[in-house]
Design an enzyme around this catalytic site. Structure first.
Site, short mmCIF file in Angstrom:
data_model
loop_
_atom_site.label_atom_id
_atom_site.label_comp_id
_atom_site.label_asym_id
_atom_site.label_seq_id
_atom_site.Cartn_x
_atom_site.Cartn_y
_atom_site.Cartn_z
CB CYS A 28 9.86 -34.06 94.59
SG CYS A 28 8.47 -34.79 95.24
CB CYS A 31 5.93 -33.97 93.38
SG CYS A 31 6.75 -33.39 94.97
#
Lengths: 104, 290
Positions: A28, A31
């Site tokens: 991700c 993230c």
């Protein structure tokens, strides 16, 4: 550095008065951007708020249990109970304000 | 490539004017946008009120802009910025193909994005509505999802999602016939609104409802909120003060994205103000770090 949550074990979070859990994943992008911001905040709030990282692939039960539908997602925990979630990347100042709002 | 003082996003009059003023003030400026400058300028028939260029045509105005930045030695980096992350005392700008730029301050001059969100879309963002299938696909293992896509280039994202999810409905918002994996069910319906229904999402269309675990909306244009997470907006515009400051320190907005009236000369003026505000911000940071 954030403490890693392993094996769906949230005991350490439950033992904290205030904790922020960063639900994330290795694949991700947002993230990854959030990681240095959270490291900074963990230093600034040392002794007040504990910060944890929770990989949703490693901890699928927790991701289900806490209703994670989109990552990054920060959970704010008070005495082991999730009070609020902040979804998506947020700038440092915005996360700091969000944390302040829950401290009393 | 190092960290820039000011990153300007957009090559219309607001962005160009900001880049010029930033350069005049000796800051390291990164100008991101299209080498064709702004289609909204080029395609204008006649502009009656641009100071110094009475009744200029769009192409004439555009050529004058080009000449101005050329003379100042300002170059345009042709890239589309997908996200701008506020890291605290600097910003990371994510370009196409995942190129990352760093800048201490950011000036948004992207123009306004047409197209409104669906009713129920923004309220459920991250709670069953997502803009990124590759980001959230893994959370849909054993679940089903609806993809609303505005261009054929989104099809690989749906295919990726279908590898994880049990079932994927695909609603193309374009005329071409989608080329998708067989697992995906193509639905030719028009989305109207979306709402939460217990643990599911309900998508209301012009022809019935679809109950699903999640809805992915894949659009070309990015709204300012999506572009800069945490930014405060006012309808389709970014909320700014008279100094062109947004709610995020070091982030400024100017031109059409900062609100009406949509005028070329106003955009250029606001670009100037935004750049000067960015310069003050940079000076202030420098003073504080001493």
């Amino acid at each position: 550095m954030l403490k890693e949550i392993l094996n769906d074990n949230l005991d350490e979070v439950k033992g904290c008065e205030y904790a922020v859990v960063d639900f994330n994943a290795t694949w991700c992008g947002p993230c990854k951007m959030m990681a240095p911001v959270l490291d900074d905040l963990a230093n600034e709030y040392a002794g007040k708020v504990e910060f944890f990282g929770c990989d949703v692939d490693e901890n699928q039960y927790l991701a289900q249990e806490y209703g994670i539908m989109s990552i990054p997602c920060l959970g704010f925990f008070k005495n082991g109970e999730q009070l609020d979630q902040s979804i998506g990347f947020k700038p440092k100042q915005v996360i700091a304000a969000w944390i302040e709002g829950h401290l009393n | 490539m190092g960290r820039y003082d000011i990153a300007v996003i957009g090559t219309g009059p607001a962005g160009l004017s900001a880049a010029i003023t930033g350069t005049v003030r000796n800051k390291k400026v990164l100008l991101l946008g299209s080498k064709d400058l702004s289609l909204k300028v080029t395609k204008a028939h006649k502009i009656a009120n641009y100071l110094g260029l009475p009744n200029a045509g769009g192409e004439e105005l555009s050529a004058a802009f080009q000449k101005h930045i050329d003379e100042m030695g300002i170059e345009i980096t042709e890239d589309k910025i997908n996200a701008i992350y506020g890291m605290g005392d600097y910003y990371v700008l994510q370009g196409g193909e995942n190129v990352m730029y760093e800048a201490t301050s950011v000036i948004l001059a992207t123009g306004v994005v047409a197209g409104k969100p669906f009713p129920g879309e923004e309220e459920n963002l991250g709670r069953g509505v997502s803009y990124c299938a590759t980001c959230d696909a893994a959370l849909y293992r054993g679940k089903n999802a609806v993809v609303i896509a505005y261009a054929p280039k989104e099809e690989p994202e749906a295919d990726f999602l279908a590898e994880m999810a049990d079932h994927v409905y695909y609603i193309p918002m374009y005329k071409e016939e989608p080329q998708l994996s067989e697992k995906i069910e193509i639905v030719r319906k028009k989305p109207v609104s979306m709402e939460r229904d217990g643990s599911k999402m309900k998508l209301v269309t012009d022809d019935g409802e679809i109950l699903t675990d999640g809805i992915f909306i894949l659009r070309e244009a990015i709204s300012p909120k999506q572009l800069v997470p945490g930014l405060v907006t006012d309808g389709p515009h970014v909320a700014v003060d008279l100094q062109m400051k947004t709610n995020l320190p070091g982030c400024f907005a100017c031109g059409d994205i900062a609100g009406t009236p949509y005028q070329y000369i106003k955009a250029a003026g606001q670009g100037n103000v935004a750049a000067l505000s960015a310069v003050s911000y940079l000076d202030e940071l420098k003073r504080r770090s001493k």
